[in-house]
Design a protein around this motif. Sequence first.
Motif, PDB file in Angstrom:
ATOM      1  N   ASP A  57      24.394  10.557  -9.227  1.00 45.09           N
ATOM      2  CA  ASP A  57      25.701   9.942  -9.437  1.00 45.09           C
ATOM      3  C   ASP A  57      26.031   8.821  -8.463  1.00 45.09           C
ATOM      4  N   VAL A  58      25.287   8.714  -7.390  1.00 42.57           N
ATOM      5  CA  VAL A  58      25.679   7.771  -6.337  1.00 42.57           C
ATOM      6  C   VAL A  58      25.514   6.305  -6.752  1.00 42.57           C
ATOM      7  N   ALA A  59      24.542   5.980  -7.591  1.00 45.53           N
ATOM      8  CA  ALA A  59      24.311   4.581  -7.961  1.00 45.53           C
ATOM      9  C   ALA A  59      25.520   3.961  -8.660  1.00 45.53           C
ATOM     10  N   GLY A  60      26.227   4.720  -9.478  1.00 47.19           N
ATOM     11  CA  GLY A  60      27.384   4.193 -10.190  1.00 47.19           C
ATOM     12  C   GLY A  60      28.701   4.487  -9.504  1.00 47.19           C
ATOM     13  N   LEU A  61      28.654   4.782  -8.212  1.00 48.30           N
ATOM     14  CA  LEU A  61      29.843   5.209  -7.490  1.00 48.30           C
ATOM     15  C   LEU A  61      30.965   4.175  -7.495  1.00 48.30           C
ATOM     16  N   LEU A  62      30.670   2.944  -7.151  1.00 50.66           N
ATOM     17  CA  LEU A  62      31.720   1.928  -7.063  1.00 50.66           C
ATOM     18  C   LEU A  62      32.356   1.676  -8.429  1.00 50.66           C
ATOM     19  N   ALA A  63      31.564   1.654  -9.484  1.00 50.10           N
ATOM     20  CA  ALA A  63      32.120   1.470 -10.831  1.00 50.10           C
ATOM     21  C   ALA A  63      33.052   2.627 -11.189  1.00 50.10           C
ATOM     22  N   ARG A  64      32.661   3.857 -10.818  1.00 54.15           N
ATOM     23  CA  ARG A  64      33.504   5.023 -11.096  1.00 54.15           C
ATOM     24  C   ARG A  64      34.798   4.961 -10.286  1.00 54.15           C
ATOM     25  N   LEU A  65      34.711   4.560  -9.022  1.00 54.99           N
ATOM     26  CA  LEU A  65      35.917   4.419  -8.200  1.00 54.99           C
ATOM     27  C   LEU A  65      36.851   3.363  -8.789  1.00 54.99           C
ATOM     28  N   ARG A  66      36.296   2.300  -9.296  1.00 55.31           N
ATOM     29  CA  ARG A  66      37.121   1.243  -9.900  1.00 55.31           C
ATOM     30  C   ARG A  66      37.820   1.735 -11.165  1.00 55.31           C
ATOM     31  N   ARG A  67      37.164   2.601 -11.910  1.00 58.56           N
ATOM     32  CA  ARG A  67      37.805   3.170 -13.108  1.00 58.56           C
ATOM     33  C   ARG A  67      38.895   4.168 -12.733  1.00 58.56           C
ATOM     34  N   GLU A  68      38.589   5.033 -11.762  1.00 64.80           N
ATOM     35  CA  GLU A  68      39.509   6.109 -11.400  1.00 64.80           C
ATOM     36  C   GLU A  68      40.664   5.642 -10.514  1.00 64.80           C
ATOM     37  N   ARG A  69      40.427   4.627  -9.712  1.00 69.96           N
ATOM     38  CA  ARG A  69      41.449   4.140  -8.772  1.00 69.96           C
ATOM     39  C   ARG A  69      41.545   2.622  -8.866  1.00 69.96           C
ATOM     40  N   PRO A  70      41.969   2.111 -10.017  1.00 67.04           N
ATOM     41  CA  PRO A  70      41.941   0.659 -10.219  1.00 67.04           C
ATOM     42  C   PRO A  70      42.817  -0.127  -9.245  1.00 67.04           C
ATOM     43  N   SER A  71      43.910   0.437  -8.802  1.00 71.15           N
ATOM     44  CA  SER A  71      44.769  -0.314  -7.883  1.00 71.15           C
ATOM     45  C   SER A  71      44.190  -0.366  -6.475  1.00 71.15           C
ATOM     46  N   GLU A  72      43.195   0.480  -6.191  1.00 73.88           N
ATOM     47  CA  GLU A  72      42.643   0.540  -4.841  1.00 73.88           C
ATOM     48  C   GLU A  72      41.255  -0.099  -4.720  1.00 73.88           C
ATOM     49  N   PHE A  73      40.452  -0.070  -5.787  1.00 70.98           N
ATOM     50  CA  PHE A  73      39.070  -0.523  -5.671  1.00 70.98           C
ATOM     51  C   PHE A  73      38.723  -1.730  -6.528  1.00 70.98           C
ATOM     52  N   VAL A  74      39.695  -2.394  -7.081  1.00 76.56           N
ATOM     53  CA  VAL A  74      39.380  -3.577  -7.881  1.00 76.56           C
ATOM     54  C   VAL A  74      39.137  -4.777  -6.963  1.00 76.56           C
ATOM     55  N   GLN A  75      39.946  -4.914  -5.951  1.00 78.95           N
ATOM     56  CA  GLN A  75      39.835  -6.066  -5.051  1.00 78.95           C
ATOM     57  C   GLN A  75      39.663  -5.589  -3.608  1.00 78.95           C
ATOM     58  N   THR A  76      38.691  -6.167  -2.915  1.00 79.59           N
ATOM     59  CA  THR A  76      38.517  -5.812  -1.506  1.00 79.59           C
ATOM     60  C   THR A  76      39.639  -6.442  -0.699  1.00 79.59           C
ATOM     61  N   GLU A  77      39.980  -5.771   0.388  1.00 83.87           N
ATOM     62  CA  GLU A  77      40.948  -6.357   1.310  1.00 83.87           C
ATOM     63  C   GLU A  77      40.230  -7.326   2.248  1.00 83.87           C
ATOM     64  N   ARG A  78      38.992  -6.943   2.591  1.00 85.23           N
ATOM     65  CA  ARG A  78      38.221  -7.778   3.515  1.00 85.23           C
ATOM     66  C   ARG A  78      36.743  -7.512   3.295  1.00 85.23           C
ATOM     67  N   GLN A  79      35.942  -8.551   3.463  1.00 87.27           N
ATOM     68  CA  GLN A  79      34.491  -8.407   3.358  1.00 87.27           C
ATOM     69  C   GLN A  79      33.860  -8.840   4.672  1.00 87.27           C
ATOM     70  N   TYR A  80      32.810  -8.123   5.053  1.00 85.16           N
ATOM     71  CA  TYR A  80      32.081  -8.421   6.281  1.00 85.16           C
ATOM     72  C   TYR A  80      30.650  -8.760   5.897  1.00 85.16           C
ATOM     73  N   GLY A  81      29.999  -9.566   6.770  1.00 87.79           N
ATOM     74  CA  GLY A  81      28.669 -10.055   6.439  1.00 87.79           C
ATOM     75  C   GLY A  81      27.520  -9.304   7.066  1.00 87.79           C
ATOM     76  N   THR A  82      27.625  -8.877   8.311  1.00 86.01           N
ATOM     77  CA  THR A  82      26.492  -8.250   8.971  1.00 86.01           C
ATOM     78  C   THR A  82      26.925  -6.966   9.643  1.00 86.01           C
ATOM     79  N   PRO A  83      26.606  -5.826   9.139  1.00 84.69           N
ATOM     80  CA  PRO A  83      26.012  -5.618   7.824  1.00 84.69           C
ATOM     81  C   PRO A  83      27.048  -5.872   6.734  1.00 84.69           C
ATOM     82  N   LYS A  84      26.550  -6.014   5.536  1.00 83.03           N
ATOM     83  CA  LYS A  84      27.406  -6.291   4.406  1.00 83.03           C
ATOM     84  C   LYS A  84      28.311  -5.075   4.152  1.00 83.03           C
ATOM     85  N   MET A  85      29.630  -5.298   4.194  1.00 87.28           N
ATOM     86  CA  MET A  85      30.595  -4.205   4.019  1.00 87.28           C
ATOM     87  C   MET A  85      31.824  -4.737   3.290  1.00 87.28           C
TER      88      MET A  85
END
Length: 188
Positions: A57-85
Amino acid sequence: MRRSNSNASLALASVLLAASAAVAAQVVAPAPPAPSPPVQTTDTLLDALTCRTSAGDVAGLLARLRRERPSEFVQTERQYGTPKMDLYRLDTPVDAWGNEGDAVVITDDRVLLLVDAPIDTASMRLEQSLADSREAPLSGALDDLHALVVYAGEHPGMQQRTLIGCEYRMPGLSLLANPDDAWRTPTP
């Protein structure tokens, strides 16, 4: 001397009434149906933070979070480059490993709760949570593919905070990979 029929009828009615009351008292009312077992609801985010997401189930985790919690996981608040986060802000804080936070960081192989506490405090809460769970074991959450991680935040906006959660040790895994964004990924 004759008795009146009305007295006899009254006496007979009283006897019949008493007998039917006795019979009714002996009749057992049917037992109410047994309550159905409680519905086990799972929280995909909490499962991911506490190493309870299966390898399948882990490979589709982010897609599932976006479906279940659309107001929280649709848009990142911040992105980091090293490491990518990617950092996501939650509507309501969650509790994982004895710590509470309202921000989640996802890397290629980790799902982490950003805790507003230094690492010593967060680690102490973690240890207490693990001690409290001795009677209710983690049910195999930690194994060769799942590891508990705790470390001090070093990136901008994360100083004096702690990241705590799960590392998924699966070759080629990228929790940040989104099939909808495949057009942006350069082909090798």
